[in-house]
Design a protein around this motif. Structure first.
Motif, mmCIF file in Angstrom:
data_model
loop_
_atom_site.group_PDB
_atom_site.id
_atom_site.type_symbol
_atom_site.label_atom_id
_atom_site.label_comp_id
_atom_site.label_asym_id
_atom_site.label_seq_id
_atom_site.Cartn_x
_atom_site.Cartn_y
_atom_site.Cartn_z
ATOM 1 N N UNK A 145 25.379 19.517 50.073
ATOM 2 C CA UNK A 145 26.407 20.553 49.928
ATOM 3 C C UNK A 145 27.679 20.066 49.229
ATOM 4 N N UNK A 146 27.601 18.954 48.488
ATOM 5 C CA UNK A 146 28.834 18.422 47.893
ATOM 6 C C UNK A 146 29.326 19.244 46.710
ATOM 7 N N UNK A 147 28.427 19.959 46.028
ATOM 8 C CA UNK A 147 28.767 20.630 44.767
ATOM 9 C C UNK A 147 30.039 21.470 44.855
ATOM 10 N N UNK A 148 30.109 22.302 45.893
ATOM 11 C CA UNK A 148 31.228 23.247 46.002
ATOM 12 C C UNK A 148 32.210 22.867 47.097
ATOM 13 N N UNK A 149 32.107 21.644 47.603
ATOM 14 C CA UNK A 149 32.928 21.239 48.745
ATOM 15 C C UNK A 149 34.270 20.651 48.330
ATOM 16 N N UNK A 150 35.326 21.103 48.971
ATOM 17 C CA UNK A 150 36.644 20.489 48.816
ATOM 18 C C UNK A 150 36.738 19.260 49.703
ATOM 19 N N UNK A 151 37.435 18.245 49.218
ATOM 20 C CA UNK A 151 37.815 17.133 50.078
ATOM 21 C C UNK A 151 39.025 17.572 50.908
ATOM 22 N N UNK A 152 39.331 16.893 52.017
ATOM 23 C CA UNK A 152 40.390 17.369 52.917
ATOM 24 C C UNK A 152 41.727 17.658 52.243
ATOM 25 N N UNK A 153 42.180 16.795 51.337
ATOM 26 C CA UNK A 153 43.464 17.034 50.681
ATOM 27 C C UNK A 153 43.408 18.275 49.801
ATOM 28 N N UNK A 154 42.285 18.487 49.140
ATOM 29 C CA UNK A 154 42.118 19.685 48.317
ATOM 30 C C UNK A 154 42.103 20.929 49.195
ATOM 31 N N UNK A 155 41.450 20.811 50.325
ATOM 32 C CA UNK A 155 41.403 21.942 51.251
ATOM 33 C C UNK A 155 42.807 22.287 51.740
ATOM 34 N N UNK A 156 43.580 21.269 52.051
ATOM 35 C CA UNK A 156 44.958 21.485 52.487
ATOM 36 C C UNK A 156 45.781 22.163 51.403
ATOM 37 N N UNK A 157 45.627 21.711 50.157
ATOM 38 C CA UNK A 157 46.353 22.313 49.038
ATOM 39 C C UNK A 157 45.952 23.770 48.850
ATOM 40 N N UNK A 158 44.665 24.046 49.001
ATOM 41 C CA UNK A 158 44.163 25.409 48.878
ATOM 42 C C UNK A 158 44.831 26.318 49.918
ATOM 43 N N UNK A 159 44.885 25.852 51.161
ATOM 44 C CA UNK A 159 45.505 26.644 52.227
ATOM 45 C C UNK A 159 46.993 26.859 51.968
ATOM 46 N N UNK A 160 47.671 25.801 51.539
ATOM 47 C CA UNK A 160 49.107 25.913 51.257
ATOM 48 C C UNK A 160 49.373 26.899 50.128
ATOM 49 N N UNK A 161 48.543 26.867 49.103
ATOM 50 C CA UNK A 161 48.716 27.779 47.982
ATOM 51 C C UNK A 161 48.503 29.232 48.400
ATOM 52 N N UNK A 162 47.546 29.460 49.269
ATOM 53 C CA UNK A 162 47.321 30.822 49.765
ATOM 54 C C UNK A 162 48.559 31.330 50.489
ATOM 55 N N UNK A 163 49.147 30.480 51.320
ATOM 56 C CA UNK A 163 50.371 30.883 52.033
ATOM 57 C C UNK A 163 51.500 31.182 51.054
ATOM 58 N N UNK A 164 51.635 30.349 50.016
ATOM 59 C CA UNK A 164 52.697 30.554 49.031
ATOM 60 C C UNK A 164 52.484 31.862 48.261
ATOM 61 N N UNK A 165 51.245 32.111 47.861
ATOM 62 C CA UNK A 165 50.954 33.336 47.123
ATOM 63 C C UNK A 165 51.261 34.562 47.975
ATOM 64 N N UNK A 166 50.858 34.519 49.225
ATOM 65 C CA UNK A 166 51.103 35.667 50.101
ATOM 66 C C UNK A 166 52.594 35.858 50.343
ATOM 67 N N UNK A 167 53.346 34.743 50.435
ATOM 68 C CA UNK A 167 54.780 34.842 50.686
ATOM 69 C C UNK A 167 55.522 35.425 49.481
ATOM 70 N N UNK A 168 54.911 35.312 48.296
ATOM 71 C CA UNK A 168 55.582 35.820 47.097
ATOM 72 C C UNK A 168 55.748 37.334 47.108
ATOM 73 N N UNK A 169 54.999 38.007 47.973
ATOM 74 C CA UNK A 169 55.102 39.459 48.055
ATOM 75 C C UNK A 169 56.233 39.916 48.982
ATOM 76 N N UNK A 170 56.829 38.954 49.689
ATOM 77 C CA UNK A 170 57.923 39.302 50.583
ATOM 78 C C UNK A 170 57.462 40.120 51.775
ATOM 79 N N UNK A 171 58.400 40.856 52.361
ATOM 80 C CA UNK A 171 58.110 41.696 53.501
ATOM 81 C C UNK A 171 58.429 43.140 53.179
ATOM 82 N N UNK A 172 58.095 44.031 54.081
ATOM 83 C CA UNK A 172 58.298 45.448 53.840
ATOM 84 C C UNK A 172 59.757 45.825 53.649
ATOM 85 N N UNK A 173 60.667 45.058 54.244
ATOM 86 C CA UNK A 173 62.076 45.420 54.186
ATOM 87 C C UNK A 173 62.852 44.617 53.149
ATOM 88 N N UNK A 174 62.129 43.975 52.198
ATOM 89 C CA UNK A 174 62.820 43.221 51.167
ATOM 90 C C UNK A 174 62.521 43.807 49.788
#
Length: 260
Positions: A231-260
């Motif tokens: 299963x190595x073909x599509x597998x992230x290594x731990x640091x890559x996985x961490x970066x992926x998660x952090x980027x998702x949080x950043x992308x979602x935060x770019x939309x702000x909140x309902x009152x902004x």
């Protein structure tokens, strides 16, 4: 405003190479990387394949017996993380439910398995269902009874083309539109990603789903792709996985909140 609440599942699958200590270590690494959901695969070769199958010995070496699984589940720290498992047949399912898992995933090969359907209707956690190469009638005949049973607090239909790695052109993300026409908002939806982990698109294509009604993204994890283990073909290594998660949080935060 468009909202999104994505859960990224760290898929251990067979990256442990049949070694209990590596399965435990991968769980720890996924959790340290920030995963809030981690998934194992529970199966035995005898239930998965006939003994004459050319891949029987491979899966025999990769699988764990009950005592090994007991050790794994006794050792891992489940605090602040949901633990799921793929099951492949009634025996695997029966063992999985003894471990009070947060979710169980049924593969498309078991959509016609009446024993699995009768068992899953009584399960009290999340029910993941792999679309795989199934037909619309197969999905409807399996999912509708689960919806009607109303025991699972969430039913998630998982889409992903099962080649390793998956060519980008075969991802067919428009399939989500078809699934939503079948089931609407009665269920949730997820994406099983198997794009080459060396490609930047293994990041970008899942990101494109963040605001497309997809609630789960499944990404394989391994300690070192260079070892070219299962299963190595599509597998992230731990640091890559961490970066992926952090980027998702950043992308979602770019939309702000309902009152902004």
């Amino acid at each position: 405003m468009i909202k999104s609440n994505i859960t990224t599942i760290a898929e251990i699958a067979n990256a442990h190479q049949g070694k209990v200590e590596e399965a435990i270590a991968l769980f720890k690494s996924a959790k340290l990387a920030g995963a809030k959901a981690i998934k194992f695969q529970i199966y035995n070769a005898e239930e998965l394949l006939v003994a004459s199958h050319k891949r029987f010995d491979h899966f025999k070496k990769q699988s764990f017996d009950k005592s090994s699984w007991n050790l794994i589940f006794k050792t891992i720290d489940r605090k602040d993380v949901e633990v799921y498992a793929d099951v492949f047949g009634p025996n695997s399912f029966d063992y999985a439910i003894t471990q009070s898992l947060d979710g169980i995933k049924i593969h498309s090969s078991d959509l016609g398995n009446h024993e699995i359907l009768s068992r899953i209707k009584d399960f009290q956690g999340k029910v993941f269902i792999s679309a795989g190469g199934s037909t619309a009638p197969e999905l409807v005949n399996f999912i509708n009874p689960v919806i009607e049973a109303a025991n699972a607090y969430e039913i998630i239909l998982m889409h992903g083309f099962q080649t390793y790695p998956t060519p980008v052109k075969d991802s067919n993300l428009n399939k989500f539109k078809f699934f939503k026409e079948l089931f609407g908002d009665q269920i949730s939806y997820g994406y099983m990603d198997h794009i080459d982990a060396e490609s930047e698109l293994s990041y970008y294509i899942p990101y494109s789903l963040l605001f497309n009604g997809v609630s789960y993204i499944e990404k394989h994890i391994t300690h070192n792709r260079n070892h070219k283990g299962t299963d190595y073909f599509s597998s992230f290594e731990p640091q890559e996985f961490s970066s992926f998660l952090n980027n998702i949080e950043e992308i979602q935060s770019s939309y702000g909140t309902e009152d902004t």
